[in-house]
Motif scaffolding. Structure first.
Motif, PDB file in Angstrom:
ATOM      1  N   GLU A  83       0.885  -1.100  -0.037  1.00 16.47           N
ATOM      2  CA  GLU A  83      -0.269  -0.071  -0.037  1.00 16.47           C
ATOM      3  C   GLU A  83       0.885   1.243   0.104  1.00 16.47           C
ATOM      4  O   GLU A  83       0.742   2.363  -0.758  1.00 16.47           O
ATOM      5  CB  GLU A  83      -1.014   0.278   1.038  1.00 16.47           C
ATOM      6  N   ILE A  84       1.808   1.448   0.927  1.00 20.64           N
ATOM      7  CA  ILE A  84       2.782   2.531   0.760  1.00 20.64           C
ATOM      8  C   ILE A  84       3.580   2.669  -0.319  1.00 20.64           C
ATOM      9  O   ILE A  84       3.763   3.872  -0.866  1.00 20.64           O
ATOM     10  CB  ILE A  84       3.619   2.419   2.084  1.00 20.64           C
ATOM     11  N   ASN A  85       3.930   1.538  -1.112  1.00 17.80           N
ATOM     12  CA  ASN A  85       4.361   1.639  -2.456  1.00 17.80           C
ATOM     13  C   ASN A  85       3.564   2.278  -3.378  1.00 17.80           C
ATOM     14  O   ASN A  85       3.856   3.148  -4.202  1.00 17.80           O
ATOM     15  CB  ASN A  85       4.845   0.186  -3.040  1.00 17.80           C
ATOM     16  N   ALA A  86       2.257   1.998  -3.213  1.00 18.91           N
ATOM     17  CA  ALA A  86       1.387   2.460  -4.270  1.00 18.91           C
ATOM     18  C   ALA A  86       1.043   4.016  -4.012  1.00 18.91           C
ATOM     19  O   ALA A  86       1.084   5.072  -4.795  1.00 18.91           O
ATOM     20  CB  ALA A  86       0.012   2.079  -4.073  1.00 18.91           C
ATOM     21  N   VAL A  87       1.212   4.372  -2.544  1.00 19.45           N
ATOM     22  CA  VAL A  87       1.145   5.955  -2.340  1.00 19.45           C
ATOM     23  C   VAL A  87       2.303   6.475  -2.976  1.00 19.45           C
ATOM     24  O   VAL A  87       2.226   7.727  -3.490  1.00 19.45           O
ATOM     25  CB  VAL A  87       0.873   6.157  -0.718  1.00 19.45           C
ATOM     26  N   THR A  88       3.910   5.864  -2.687  1.00 16.84           N
ATOM     27  CA  THR A  88       4.718   6.615  -3.105  1.00 16.84           C
ATOM     28  C   THR A  88       5.053   6.681  -4.552  1.00 16.84           C
ATOM     29  O   THR A  88       5.735   7.435  -5.034  1.00 16.84           O
ATOM     30  CB  THR A  88       6.031   6.047  -2.167  1.00 16.84           C
ATOM     31  N   ASN A  89       4.247   5.833  -5.086  1.00 17.77           N
ATOM     32  CA  ASN A  89       4.534   5.949  -6.783  1.00 17.77           C
ATOM     33  C   ASN A  89       3.603   6.879  -7.477  1.00 17.77           C
ATOM     34  O   ASN A  89       3.437   6.954  -8.769  1.00 17.77           O
ATOM     35  CB  ASN A  89       3.919   4.475  -7.172  1.00 17.77           C
ATOM     36  N   SER A  90       2.751   7.492  -6.533  1.00 18.18           N
ATOM     37  CA  SER A  90       1.899   8.564  -7.106  1.00 18.18           C
ATOM     38  C   SER A  90       2.314  10.208  -6.962  1.00 18.18           C
ATOM     39  O   SER A  90       1.933  10.670  -6.071  1.00 18.18           O
ATOM     40  CB  SER A  90       0.340   8.400  -6.670  1.00 18.18           C
ATOM     41  N   GLY A  91       3.460  10.368  -7.493  1.00 19.50           N
ATOM     42  CA  GLY A  91       4.134  11.575  -7.548  1.00 19.50           C
ATOM     43  C   GLY A  91       4.961  11.893  -6.613  1.00 19.50           C
ATOM     44  O   GLY A  91       5.579  13.231  -6.414  1.00 19.50           O
ATOM     45  N   TYR A  92       5.460  10.850  -5.883  1.00 27.18           N
ATOM     46  CA  TYR A  92       6.788  11.015  -5.097  1.00 27.18           C
ATOM     47  C   TYR A  92       7.902  10.599  -5.875  1.00 27.18           C
ATOM     48  O   TYR A  92       8.050   9.656  -6.703  1.00 27.18           O
ATOM     49  CB  TYR A  92       6.525  10.344  -3.791  1.00 27.18           C
ATOM     50  N   THR A  93       8.977  11.077  -5.033  1.00 22.91           N
ATOM     51  CA  THR A  93      10.271  10.704  -5.576  1.00 22.91           C
ATOM     52  C   THR A  93      10.891  10.149  -4.245  1.00 22.91           C
ATOM     53  O   THR A  93      11.002  10.545  -3.285  1.00 22.91           O
ATOM     54  CB  THR A  93      11.195  12.055  -6.010  1.00 22.91           C
ATOM     55  N   ASP A  94      11.753   8.845  -4.673  1.00 24.00           N
ATOM     56  CA  ASP A  94      12.335   8.177  -3.612  1.00 24.00           C
ATOM     57  C   ASP A  94      13.728   8.895  -3.189  1.00 24.00           C
ATOM     58  O   ASP A  94      14.320   8.972  -4.188  1.00 24.00           O
ATOM     59  CB  ASP A  94      12.625   6.947  -4.021  1.00 24.00           C
ATOM     60  N   VAL A  95      13.791   9.269  -1.813  1.00 26.29           N
ATOM     61  CA  VAL A  95      15.143   9.633  -1.631  1.00 26.29           C
ATOM     62  C   VAL A  95      16.129   8.570  -1.226  1.00 26.29           C
ATOM     63  O   VAL A  95      17.375   8.359  -1.357  1.00 26.29           O
ATOM     64  CB  VAL A  95      15.118  10.796  -0.506  1.00 26.29           C
ATOM     65  N   PHE A  96      15.501   7.541  -0.655  1.00 26.35           N
ATOM     66  CA  PHE A  96      16.156   6.257  -0.072  1.00 26.35           C
ATOM     67  C   PHE A  96      14.960   5.355   0.164  1.00 26.35           C
ATOM     68  O   PHE A  96      13.811   5.464   0.395  1.00 26.35           O
ATOM     69  CB  PHE A  96      16.511   6.601   1.545  1.00 26.35           C
ATOM     70  N   ARG A  97      15.385   4.064  -0.415  1.00 24.99           N
ATOM     71  CA  ARG A  97      14.531   2.630  -0.177  1.00 24.99           C
ATOM     72  C   ARG A  97      15.586   1.616  -0.022  1.00 24.99           C
ATOM     73  O   ARG A  97      16.517   1.434  -0.843  1.00 24.99           O
ATOM     74  CB  ARG A  97      13.939   2.578  -1.661  1.00 24.99           C
ATOM     75  N   LYS A  98      15.067   1.025   0.939  1.00 26.81           N
ATOM     76  CA  LYS A  98      15.940  -0.200   1.096  1.00 26.81           C
ATOM     77  C   LYS A  98      14.711  -1.345   1.390  1.00 26.81           C
ATOM     78  O   LYS A  98      13.784  -1.239   2.070  1.00 26.81           O
ATOM     79  CB  LYS A  98      16.542  -0.162   2.490  1.00 26.81           C
ATOM     80  N   ASN A  99      14.696  -2.391   0.722  1.00 24.40           N
ATOM     81  CA  ASN A  99      13.855  -3.438   0.764  1.00 24.40           C
ATOM     82  C   ASN A  99      14.586  -4.745   0.992  1.00 24.40           C
ATOM     83  O   ASN A  99      15.285  -5.241   0.332  1.00 24.40           O
ATOM     84  CB  ASN A  99      13.385  -3.782  -0.483  1.00 24.40           C
ATOM     85  N   ASP A 100      14.528  -5.418   2.373  1.00 26.27           N
ATOM     86  CA  ASP A 100      14.822  -6.808   2.468  1.00 26.27           C
ATOM     87  C   ASP A 100      13.921  -7.303   3.272  1.00 26.27           C
ATOM     88  O   ASP A 100      12.989  -6.695   3.902  1.00 26.27           O
ATOM     89  CB  ASP A 100      16.309  -6.680   2.803  1.00 26.27           C
ATOM     90  N   ILE A 106      11.592   3.674   3.468  1.00 24.21           N
ATOM     91  CA  ILE A 106      11.192   4.029   2.357  1.00 24.21           C
ATOM     92  C   ILE A 106      11.256   5.693   2.751  1.00 24.21           C
ATOM     93  O   ILE A 106      10.428   6.008   3.725  1.00 24.21           O
ATOM     94  CB  ILE A 106      10.028   3.791   1.782  1.00 24.21           C
ATOM     95  N   ILE A 107      11.911   6.601   2.046  1.00 23.05           N
ATOM     96  CA  ILE A 107      11.880   7.971   2.348  1.00 23.05           C
ATOM     97  C   ILE A 107      11.600   8.427   0.857  1.00 23.05           C
ATOM     98  O   ILE A 107      12.185   8.492   0.077  1.00 23.05           O
ATOM     99  CB  ILE A 107      12.977   8.625   2.854  1.00 23.05           C
ATOM    100  N   SER A 108      10.359   9.008   0.747  1.00 19.90           N
ATOM    101  CA  SER A 108       9.869   9.591  -0.685  1.00 19.90           C
ATOM    102  C   SER A 108       9.182  11.084  -0.388  1.00 19.90           C
ATOM    103  O   SER A 108       8.656  11.301   0.724  1.00 19.90           O
ATOM    104  CB  SER A 108       8.574   8.857  -1.064  1.00 19.90           C
ATOM    105  N   VAL A 109       9.614  11.816  -1.418  1.00 18.64           N
ATOM    106  CA  VAL A 109       9.457  13.214  -1.091  1.00 18.64           C
ATOM    107  C   VAL A 109       8.700  13.882  -2.402  1.00 18.64           C
ATOM    108  O   VAL A 109       8.970  13.321  -3.448  1.00 18.64           O
ATOM    109  CB  VAL A 109      10.595  14.017  -0.830  1.00 18.64           C
ATOM    110  N   LYS A 110       8.047  14.865  -2.305  1.00 13.68           N
ATOM    111  CA  LYS A 110       7.617  15.909  -3.221  1.00 13.68           C
ATOM    112  C   LYS A 110       8.218  17.208  -3.062  1.00 13.68           C
ATOM    113  O   LYS A 110       8.465  17.715  -1.771  1.00 13.68           O
ATOM    114  CB  LYS A 110       6.015  16.139  -3.190  1.00 13.68           C
ATOM    115  N   GLU A 111       8.843  17.641  -4.002  1.00  7.29           N
ATOM    116  CA  GLU A 111       9.584  18.758  -3.799  1.00  7.29           C
ATOM    117  C   GLU A 111       9.142  19.977  -4.831  1.00  7.29           C
ATOM    118  O   GLU A 111       8.390  19.871  -5.897  1.00  7.29           O
ATOM    119  CB  GLU A 111      10.903  18.769  -4.543  1.00  7.29           C
ATOM    120  N   LEU A 112       9.484  21.324  -4.535  1.00  6.61           N
ATOM    121  CA  LEU A 112       9.044  22.366  -5.258  1.00  6.61           C
ATOM    122  C   LEU A 112      10.314  23.311  -5.485  1.00  6.61           C
ATOM    123  O   LEU A 112      10.821  23.634  -4.348  1.00  6.61           O
ATOM    124  CB  LEU A 112       7.910  23.229  -4.421  1.00  6.61           C
TER     125      LEU A 112
END
Length: 173
Positions: A83-100, A106-112
């Motif tokens: 679910e959080i992957n679906a959220v971050t895939n909608s307009g966010y940019t991953d700053v950091f992602r570690k999957n194990d 996951i740290i995802s951001v929107k920027e201006l």
């Protein structure tokens, strides 16, 4: 003309069906074993009184949501990560992602421009899953520093303690 109208309608439908952190939060805030809070508009003053360490770490907050899940089954944990992957895939940019297997962070951001305006900070271990949503003006390097496990833990503890202190004042003279 008809193809353009159908194309625009389809795009609108896809965008309107996109996942959001608010939707994620609303879907899970009443789950058993969950601790959650969000700061409503009338409590924005609480955010201005957070500890100097937390304020230095993240900057100016205009919206803040927190949700913590304890005692998760493997299936529930995998479902939350999806679910959080679906959220971050909608307009966010991953700053950091570690999957194990034992830890997903996951740290995802929107920027201006060069300012981070929205941040989702998600950490899931076998014991607990924590997600934050922050909206405001943040230094991207400070948000990125939360990729470190110790920094994330320290940030989480300080933020929760500061929030709890400000909403539960002591009535002792």
């Amino acid at each position: 003309m008809k193809k353009i109208y159908i194309g625009l309608s389809l795009c609108f439908l896809l965008v309107s069906c996109g996942s959001s952190f608010q939707g994620f939060y609303n879907n899970h805030k009443a789950d058993m074993g969950t601790t959650s809070f969000q700061v409503p508009n009338f409590m924005k003053a609480v955010l201005s009184q957070i500890s100097p360490e937390v304020k230095h770490a993240i900057g100016n907050i205009s919206d803040f949501k927190f949700i913590k899940f304890d005692a998760l089954s493997k299936f529930k944990r995998e479902s939350l990560i999806a679910e959080i992957n679906a959220v971050t895939n909608s307009g966010y940019t991953d700053v950091f992602r570690k999957n194990d297997v034992v830890n997903t962070r996951i740290i995802s951001v929107k920027e201006l421009g060069v300012v981070v305006t929205d941040a989702i900070i998600f950490n899931s271990t076998e014991n607990e899953t924590i997600a934050y949503y922050l909206q405001g003006n943040f230094d991207p390097e400070k948000i990125k520093s939360l990729a470190d496990e110790d920094a994330f833990g320290e940030f989480s503890n300080s933020l929760i303690q500061s929030y709890n202190t400000n909403i539960n004042p002591s009535f002792n003279p």
